[in-house]
Design a protein around this motif. Structure first.
Motif, mmCIF file in Angstrom:
data_model
loop_
_atom_site.group_PDB
_atom_site.id
_atom_site.type_symbol
_atom_site.label_atom_id
_atom_site.label_comp_id
_atom_site.label_asym_id
_atom_site.label_seq_id
_atom_site.Cartn_x
_atom_site.Cartn_y
_atom_site.Cartn_z
ATOM 1 N N GLU A 63 -1.846 -5.459 15.538
ATOM 2 C CA GLU A 63 -2.324 -5.661 14.177
ATOM 3 C C GLU A 63 -1.581 -4.760 13.201
ATOM 4 O OE1 GLU A 63 -6.440 -5.499 11.479
ATOM 5 O OE2 GLU A 63 -6.557 -5.343 13.656
ATOM 6 N N PHE A 64 -1.367 -3.509 13.608
ATOM 7 C CA PHE A 64 -0.640 -2.605 12.710
ATOM 8 C C PHE A 64 0.791 -3.086 12.499
ATOM 9 C CE2 PHE A 64 2.285 0.778 11.763
ATOM 10 C CZ PHE A 64 1.673 1.385 10.675
ATOM 11 N N PHE A 65 1.506 -3.386 13.568
ATOM 12 C CA PHE A 65 2.932 -3.720 13.430
ATOM 13 C C PHE A 65 3.155 -5.111 12.839
ATOM 14 C CE2 PHE A 65 3.121 -0.293 16.611
ATOM 15 C CZ PHE A 65 3.954 0.571 15.899
ATOM 16 N N ALA A 66 2.092 -5.932 12.773
ATOM 17 C CA ALA A 66 2.200 -7.241 12.125
ATOM 18 C C ALA A 66 2.132 -7.136 10.605
ATOM 19 C CB ALA A 66 1.103 -8.166 12.636
ATOM 20 N N LEU A 67 1.773 -5.954 10.093
ATOM 21 C CA LEU A 67 1.713 -5.776 8.645
ATOM 22 C C LEU A 67 3.094 -5.928 8.026
ATOM 23 C CD1 LEU A 67 -0.535 -2.572 8.378
ATOM 24 C CD2 LEU A 67 -1.217 -4.921 7.813
ATOM 25 N N PRO A 68 3.166 -6.358 6.767
ATOM 26 C CA PRO A 68 4.459 -6.377 6.077
ATOM 27 C C PRO A 68 5.066 -4.969 6.062
ATOM 28 C CG PRO A 68 2.781 -7.517 4.797
ATOM 29 C CD PRO A 68 2.061 -6.832 5.917
ATOM 30 N N GLU A 70 6.457 -3.375 3.798
ATOM 31 C CA GLU A 70 6.072 -2.636 2.600
ATOM 32 C C GLU A 70 4.739 -1.908 2.808
ATOM 33 O OE1 GLU A 70 5.146 -3.425 -2.169
ATOM 34 O OE2 GLU A 70 5.651 -5.098 -0.834
ATOM 35 N N ALA A 71 3.794 -2.573 3.473
ATOM 36 C CA ALA A 71 2.493 -1.948 3.736
ATOM 37 C C ALA A 71 2.638 -0.772 4.688
ATOM 38 C CB ALA A 71 1.525 -2.978 4.300
ATOM 39 N N LYS A 72 3.456 -0.934 5.723
ATOM 40 C CA LYS A 72 3.655 0.163 6.678
ATOM 41 C C LYS A 72 4.380 1.329 6.013
ATOM 42 C CE LYS A 72 5.478 -2.800 9.599
ATOM 43 N NZ LYS A 72 6.067 -3.479 10.761
ATOM 44 N N MET A 73 5.359 1.025 5.176
ATOM 45 C CA MET A 73 6.116 2.090 4.514
ATOM 46 C C MET A 73 5.267 2.857 3.500
ATOM 47 S SD MET A 73 9.070 2.394 5.865
ATOM 48 C CE MET A 73 9.933 3.411 4.643
ATOM 49 N N CYS A 133 -3.512 9.056 7.585
ATOM 50 C CA CYS A 133 -3.305 8.139 6.466
ATOM 51 C C CYS A 133 -3.125 6.732 7.030
ATOM 52 C CB CYS A 133 -2.092 8.552 5.633
ATOM 53 S SG CYS A 133 -0.571 8.823 6.570
ATOM 54 N N PHE A 134 -3.768 5.776 6.393
ATOM 55 C CA PHE A 134 -3.730 4.387 6.844
ATOM 56 C C PHE A 134 -3.316 3.485 5.687
ATOM 57 C CE2 PHE A 134 -6.415 6.333 9.956
ATOM 58 C CZ PHE A 134 -6.282 5.586 11.118
ATOM 59 N N PRO A 135 -2.569 2.422 5.953
ATOM 60 C CA PRO A 135 -2.255 1.449 4.900
ATOM 61 C C PRO A 135 -3.527 0.841 4.332
ATOM 62 C CG PRO A 135 -0.877 1.068 6.835
ATOM 63 C CD PRO A 135 -1.928 2.056 7.246
ATOM 64 N N SER A 136 -3.572 0.614 3.037
ATOM 65 C CA SER A 136 -4.763 0.020 2.413
ATOM 66 C C SER A 136 -5.017 -1.397 2.920
ATOM 67 C CB SER A 136 -4.602 0.013 0.887
ATOM 68 O OG SER A 136 -3.457 -0.728 0.515
ATOM 69 N N ALA A 137 -3.982 -2.016 3.494
ATOM 70 C CA ALA A 137 -4.133 -3.379 4.015
ATOM 71 C C ALA A 137 -5.006 -3.432 5.268
ATOM 72 C CB ALA A 137 -2.759 -3.972 4.323
ATOM 73 N N LEU A 138 -5.238 -2.286 5.895
ATOM 74 C CA LEU A 138 -6.084 -2.250 7.088
ATOM 75 C C LEU A 138 -7.529 -1.963 6.702
ATOM 76 C CD1 LEU A 138 -3.796 -0.210 9.517
ATOM 77 C CD2 LEU A 138 -4.302 -2.655 9.635
ATOM 78 N N SER A 139 -8.453 -2.564 7.406
ATOM 79 C CA SER A 139 -9.866 -2.413 7.084
ATOM 80 C C SER A 139 -10.399 -1.043 7.491
ATOM 81 C CB SER A 139 -10.686 -3.499 7.787
ATOM 82 O OG SER A 139 -10.661 -3.286 9.196
ATOM 83 N N THR A 140 -11.517 -0.663 6.891
ATOM 84 C CA THR A 140 -12.200 0.569 7.298
ATOM 85 C C THR A 140 -12.588 0.492 8.757
ATOM 86 O OG1 THR A 140 -13.056 0.888 5.063
ATOM 87 C CG2 THR A 140 -14.178 2.055 6.850
ATOM 88 N N ARG A 141 -12.994 -0.683 9.200
ATOM 89 C CA ARG A 141 -13.365 -0.892 10.598
ATOM 90 C C ARG A 141 -12.192 -0.591 11.526
ATOM 91 N NH1 ARG A 141 -16.569 -0.366 14.750
ATOM 92 N NH2 ARG A 141 -16.535 -2.100 16.242
ATOM 93 N N TYR A 142 -10.994 -1.010 11.145
ATOM 94 C CA TYR A 142 -9.804 -0.740 11.959
ATOM 95 C C TYR A 142 -9.609 0.770 12.092
ATOM 96 C CZ TYR A 142 -4.958 -0.608 13.544
ATOM 97 O OH TYR A 142 -3.815 -0.357 14.271
ATOM 98 N N ARG A 143 -9.679 1.469 10.975
ATOM 99 C CA ARG A 143 -9.493 2.924 10.993
ATOM 100 C C ARG A 143 -10.529 3.592 11.900
ATOM 101 N NH1 ARG A 143 -8.327 7.099 6.148
ATOM 102 N NH2 ARG A 143 -8.769 9.027 7.288
ATOM 103 N N GLU A 144 -11.772 3.172 11.782
ATOM 104 C CA GLU A 144 -12.833 3.769 12.596
ATOM 105 C C GLU A 144 -12.582 3.538 14.083
ATOM 106 O OE1 GLU A 144 -16.250 1.856 11.005
ATOM 107 O OE2 GLU A 144 -16.515 3.314 9.373
#
Length: 348
Positions: A63-68, A70-73, A133-144
């Protein structure tokens, strides 16, 4: 010392899932782990007490590496995105122009809670205690969920270290005491498919190797111990006493565990930090290692020659690809060479 092993041993952690394992079960498990790390330095762990399945772990990685990009950077380390403030946690992109035997992208997090800053900051552009630090494109649930995985692996590491101390006849707290305010790292890794180019690359011995023969060059880990989720692509190899590279293929629902340089030193060289590498299969690969590390203020090393862990690890970072731009900008790489920096990056 390392032996002429031909496969990695398997250690069953089922007793750790019990609410009240017997003393005999814990003594047996402690003895088994001690023997493994005295002779091989690596093992498969089965029946691991985690609430996450392998599928769960790799779904989070993908899920993380599927992000654009730009979001990862947006959370890339300062080495790769100069206007970002994070230097130690966050994302590092694959670098096609760098060492193609170590071509990978990664995302790293530490504990979810705030870790107190160093009591005596070391001269370095890196802050080992910085927040995740997490990309804003990821949900709070993902971070947790990812931070919960970090916490569970940290707890398992603490238990294993207590068992290893007992195997050496030490107080169980002999190793776990330095984990106060630990800066342990959970790393998501993505190895992209090799470039189409077939140009050869020079290996460590000077011999010419096919480009992308390896995903990760031979190395030992620097910390206490490493817990690895590897996918079915495989490729991990461990070097035995005869210099033969022994495959460590994927075993369903297992973790791979190995000893780092620091643990080998703290055991009085009873335990071995074994060289390992990852051979490329030519396919895309994901892996998720957890590096168990002390707190920045923990005193480590031989008696009478202890150094703070912060100094120890920062002294190794000058040659790690993901940090080189900043160390070169500050002159830190040359300054730290005397502290025992080694080439390559801890990865899998």
């Amino acid at each position: 010392m390392t032996t002429s092993f031909t496969s990695l041993p398997i250690v069953d952690l089922a007793p750790l899932s019990s609410d009240c394992p017997s003393d005999e079960q814990l003594r047996t498990l402690s003895s088994d782990l001690g023997k493994v790390f005295e002779t091989v330095g690596f093992a498969y762990l089965i029946n691991v007490p985690l609430s996450f399945s392998h599928k769960d772990v790799f779904e989070m990685a993908k899920e993380f590496f599927a992000l654009p990009e730009e979001a990862k950077m947006s959370v890339a380390k300062k080495s790769f995105q100069k206007h970002n403030k994070n230097t130690y946690r966050g994302y590092f992109p694959a670098q096609p122009g760098a060492d193609l035997q170590n071509l990978k992208a990664g995302f790293e997090i530490g504990p979810s809670h705030r870790v107190p800053p160093s009591s005596k900051p070391y001269k370095s552009p890196f802050v080992l205690t910085e927040r995740n630090c997490f990309p804003s494109a990821l949900s709070t649930r993902y971070r947790e969920r990812l931070e919960t995985l970090h916490a569970e692996l940290s707890s398992l590491s603490t238990t294993l270290l207590a068992l290893l101390a007992a195997a050496l006849g030490k107080n169980p707290a002999a190793f776990t005491s330095i984990l106060r305010n630990s800066v342990s790292t959970l790393r998501l890794l993505h190895y992209p498919c090799p470039p189409a180019s077939a140009e050869p690359a020079e290996g460590e011995s000077g011999a010419m190797l096919p480009r992308q023969e390896l995903n990760c060059t031979p190395h030992t880990d620097s910390g206490l111990l490493t817990l690895l989720h590897q996918d079915s692509t495989g490729g991990l190899e461990v070097c035995n006493a005869d210099g033969i590279w022994i495959p460590a293929p994927y075993v369903p629902d297992s973790l791979v565990v190995n000893i780092g340089d620091l643990m080998a030193r703290m055991s009085g060289s009873r335990f071995v930090a074994t060289q390992h590498r990852v051979r490329s299969s030519g396919a895309e690969r994901f892996s998720v290692p957890f590096f168990c590390e002390p707190g920045v203020n923990a005193m480590i090393g031989e008696k009478g020659k202890e150094v703070r862990y912060e100094e120890f690890v920062l002294g190794k970072m000058g040659t790690w690809v993901e940090f080189q731009d900043l160390t070169e900008d500050t002159g830190q790489a040359s300054e730290q060479s005397s502290l025992g920096a080694r080439s390559g990056i801890e990865a899998y």
